[in-house]
Design a protein around this motif. Structure first.
Motif, PDB file in Angstrom:
ATOM      1  N   HIS A   5     -10.447   9.605  -5.752  1.00  0.00           N
ATOM      2  CA  HIS A   5     -10.255   9.744  -4.306  1.00  0.00           C
ATOM      3  C   HIS A   5      -8.865  10.260  -3.922  1.00  0.00           C
ATOM      4  O   HIS A   5      -8.625  10.544  -2.754  1.00  0.00           O
ATOM      5  CB  HIS A   5     -10.517   8.408  -3.616  1.00  0.00           C
ATOM      6  N   LEU A   6      -7.983  10.387  -4.876  1.00  0.00           N
ATOM      7  CA  LEU A   6      -6.632  10.852  -4.568  1.00  0.00           C
ATOM      8  C   LEU A   6      -6.581  12.370  -4.455  1.00  0.00           C
ATOM      9  O   LEU A   6      -7.305  13.083  -5.146  1.00  0.00           O
ATOM     10  CB  LEU A   6      -5.654  10.393  -5.645  1.00  0.00           C
ATOM     11  N   ARG A   7      -5.736  12.846  -3.595  1.00  0.00           N
ATOM     12  CA  ARG A   7      -5.530  14.276  -3.394  1.00  0.00           C
ATOM     13  C   ARG A   7      -4.040  14.577  -3.393  1.00  0.00           C
ATOM     14  O   ARG A   7      -3.209  13.701  -3.147  1.00  0.00           O
ATOM     15  CB  ARG A   7      -6.129  14.737  -2.049  1.00  0.00           C
ATOM     16  N   LYS A   8      -3.715  15.814  -3.617  1.00  0.00           N
ATOM     17  CA  LYS A   8      -2.331  16.280  -3.572  1.00  0.00           C
ATOM     18  C   LYS A   8      -1.753  15.986  -2.186  1.00  0.00           C
ATOM     19  O   LYS A   8      -2.410  16.222  -1.170  1.00  0.00           O
ATOM     20  CB  LYS A   8      -2.304  17.780  -3.865  1.00  0.00           C
ATOM     21  N   GLY A   9      -0.554  15.447  -2.156  1.00  0.00           N
ATOM     22  CA  GLY A   9       0.103  15.129  -0.889  1.00  0.00           C
ATOM     23  C   GLY A   9       0.000  13.661  -0.501  1.00  0.00           C
ATOM     24  O   GLY A   9       0.722  13.202   0.376  1.00  0.00           O
ATOM     25  N   LYS A  10      -0.869  12.905  -1.155  1.00  0.00           N
ATOM     26  CA  LYS A  10      -1.001  11.469  -0.863  1.00  0.00           C
ATOM     27  C   LYS A  10       0.180  10.725  -1.490  1.00  0.00           C
ATOM     28  O   LYS A  10       0.725  11.121  -2.513  1.00  0.00           O
ATOM     29  CB  LYS A  10      -2.302  10.897  -1.441  1.00  0.00           C
ATOM     30  N   ILE A  11       0.555   9.628  -0.865  1.00  0.00           N
ATOM     31  CA  ILE A  11       1.652   8.816  -1.368  1.00  0.00           C
ATOM     32  C   ILE A  11       1.070   7.620  -2.109  1.00  0.00           C
ATOM     33  O   ILE A  11       0.196   6.932  -1.587  1.00  0.00           O
ATOM     34  CB  ILE A  11       2.570   8.365  -0.229  1.00  0.00           C
ATOM     35  N   VAL A  12       1.551   7.402  -3.332  1.00  0.00           N
ATOM     36  CA  VAL A  12       1.018   6.337  -4.182  1.00  0.00           C
ATOM     37  C   VAL A  12       2.149   5.492  -4.761  1.00  0.00           C
ATOM     38  O   VAL A  12       3.287   5.936  -4.855  1.00  0.00           O
ATOM     39  CB  VAL A  12       0.166   6.892  -5.346  1.00  0.00           C
ATOM     40  N   GLU A  13       1.776   4.281  -5.145  1.00  0.00           N
ATOM     41  CA  GLU A  13       2.638   3.407  -5.940  1.00  0.00           C
ATOM     42  C   GLU A  13       1.885   3.152  -7.235  1.00  0.00           C
ATOM     43  O   GLU A  13       0.699   2.818  -7.197  1.00  0.00           O
ATOM     44  CB  GLU A  13       2.884   2.080  -5.227  1.00  0.00           C
ATOM     45  N   LEU A  14       2.557   3.322  -8.365  1.00  0.00           N
ATOM     46  CA  LEU A  14       1.843   3.114  -9.619  1.00  0.00           C
ATOM     47  C   LEU A  14       2.747   2.582 -10.709  1.00  0.00           C
ATOM     48  O   LEU A  14       3.961   2.688 -10.645  1.00  0.00           O
ATOM     49  CB  LEU A  14       1.148   4.397 -10.078  1.00  0.00           C
ATOM     50  N   THR A  15       2.096   1.986 -11.694  1.00  0.00           N
ATOM     51  CA  THR A  15       2.764   1.491 -12.892  1.00  0.00           C
ATOM     52  C   THR A  15       2.173   2.254 -14.067  1.00  0.00           C
ATOM     53  O   THR A  15       0.955   2.339 -14.195  1.00  0.00           O
ATOM     54  CB  THR A  15       2.513  -0.019 -13.073  1.00  0.00           C
ATOM     55  N   TYR A  16       3.039   2.833 -14.904  1.00  0.00           N
ATOM     56  CA  TYR A  16       2.556   3.622 -16.038  1.00  0.00           C
ATOM     57  C   TYR A  16       3.418   3.367 -17.271  1.00  0.00           C
ATOM     58  O   TYR A  16       4.543   2.892 -17.178  1.00  0.00           O
ATOM     59  CB  TYR A  16       2.528   5.113 -15.686  1.00  0.00           C
ATOM     60  N   TYR A  17       2.866   3.688 -18.432  1.00  0.00           N
ATOM     61  CA  TYR A  17       3.566   3.518 -19.698  1.00  0.00           C
ATOM     62  C   TYR A  17       4.334   4.788 -20.024  1.00  0.00           C
ATOM     63  O   TYR A  17       3.777   5.882 -20.011  1.00  0.00           O
ATOM     64  CB  TYR A  17       2.558   3.204 -20.811  1.00  0.00           C
ATOM     65  N   ASN A  18       5.641   4.655 -20.349  1.00  0.00           N
ATOM     66  CA  ASN A  18       6.478   5.842 -20.590  1.00  0.00           C
ATOM     67  C   ASN A  18       7.143   5.845 -21.969  1.00  0.00           C
ATOM     68  O   ASN A  18       8.319   6.144 -22.093  1.00  0.00           O
ATOM     69  CB  ASN A  18       7.529   5.973 -19.501  1.00  0.00           C
ATOM     70  N   HIS A  19       6.424   5.485 -23.009  1.00  0.00           N
ATOM     71  CA  HIS A  19       6.869   5.497 -24.410  1.00  0.00           C
ATOM     72  C   HIS A  19       7.784   4.334 -24.787  1.00  0.00           C
ATOM     73  O   HIS A  19       7.918   4.043 -25.957  1.00  0.00           O
ATOM     74  CB  HIS A  19       7.546   6.818 -24.794  1.00  0.00           C
ATOM     75  N   HIS A  20       8.480   3.719 -23.845  1.00  0.00           N
ATOM     76  CA  HIS A  20       9.353   2.588 -24.144  1.00  0.00           C
ATOM     77  C   HIS A  20       8.851   1.306 -23.497  1.00  0.00           C
ATOM     78  O   HIS A  20       9.189   0.228 -23.933  1.00  0.00           O
ATOM     79  CB  HIS A  20      10.777   2.851 -23.656  1.00  0.00           C
ATOM     80  N   GLY A  21       8.098   1.450 -22.446  1.00  0.00           N
ATOM     81  CA  GLY A  21       7.614   0.304 -21.694  1.00  0.00           C
ATOM     82  C   GLY A  21       7.012   0.763 -20.380  1.00  0.00           C
ATOM     83  O   GLY A  21       6.827   1.956 -20.151  1.00  0.00           O
ATOM     84  N   TYR A  22       6.725  -0.177 -19.526  1.00  0.00           N
ATOM     85  CA  TYR A  22       6.094   0.146 -18.252  1.00  0.00           C
ATOM     86  C   TYR A  22       7.141   0.373 -17.171  1.00  0.00           C
ATOM     87  O   TYR A  22       8.166  -0.296 -17.134  1.00  0.00           O
ATOM     88  CB  TYR A  22       5.128  -0.960 -17.840  1.00  0.00           C
ATOM     89  N   GLU A  23       6.858   1.347 -16.320  1.00  0.00           N
ATOM     90  CA  GLU A  23       7.760   1.720 -15.248  1.00  0.00           C
ATOM     91  C   GLU A  23       6.965   1.808 -13.952  1.00  0.00           C
ATOM     92  O   GLU A  23       5.840   2.300 -13.946  1.00  0.00           O
ATOM     93  CB  GLU A  23       8.399   3.071 -15.571  1.00  0.00           C
ATOM     94  N   LYS A  24       7.560   1.356 -12.852  1.00  0.00           N
ATOM     95  CA  LYS A  24       6.928   1.453 -11.538  1.00  0.00           C
ATOM     96  C   LYS A  24       7.600   2.570 -10.760  1.00  0.00           C
ATOM     97  O   LYS A  24       8.823   2.654 -10.721  1.00  0.00           O
ATOM     98  CB  LYS A  24       7.082   0.146 -10.763  1.00  0.00           C
ATOM     99  N   ILE A  25       6.782   3.428 -10.181  1.00  0.00           N
ATOM    100  CA  ILE A  25       7.312   4.492  -9.325  1.00  0.00           C
ATOM    101  C   ILE A  25       6.441   4.602  -8.082  1.00  0.00           C
ATOM    102  O   ILE A  25       5.296   4.149  -8.069  1.00  0.00           O
ATOM    103  CB  ILE A  25       7.387   5.860 -10.041  1.00  0.00           C
TER     104      ILE A  25
END
Length: 111
Positions: A49-69
């Motif tokens: 349901h997401l489209r380009k231009g929408k604002i999101v908050e997410l947590t993802y794995y970045n090779h060292h640990g989890y990061e929130k952006i």
């Protein structure tokens, strides 16, 4: 001549790079969590349901640990299964949690 003499008193490191290696070892790495089928289905449903231009908050794995952006989606590649939030590119498989935020609240915070 005083400049040449000062060079002999400069600090000398016989173990060049040693302290950088020690600092790198001090970093803690978090292992990637396995998601349940329900969590995976919820994330996949949100991504549909997401489209380009929408604002999101997410947590993802970045090779060292989890990061929130949080930020604006700048691209979604369904073929490569990647999501771009501002300048951060991440595979769908690395997303732990994702939520669409209310744009009005975000704009008020910026002002």
């Amino acid at each position: 001549m005083p400049v040449d003499r000062a060079k002999q008193f400069m600090p000398f490191s016989a173990l060049q790079g040693y302290y950088d290696l020690i600092a790198a070892k001090e970093c803690t790495f978090e292992t990637k969590k396995e998601l349940s089928d329900e969590q995976t289905a919820l994330i996949n449903n949100t991504l549909k349901h997401l489209r380009k231009g929408k604002i999101v908050e997410l947590t993802y794995y970045n090779h060292h640990g989890y990061e929130k952006i949080s930020g604006c989606i700048t691209g979604i590649d369904l073929e490569l299964k990647t999501l771009n939030v501002i300048k951060t590119k991440m595979p769908f498989a690395d997303i732990l949690d994702i939520r669409e935020t209310d744009e009005q609240k975000t704009k008020k915070k910026m002002l």
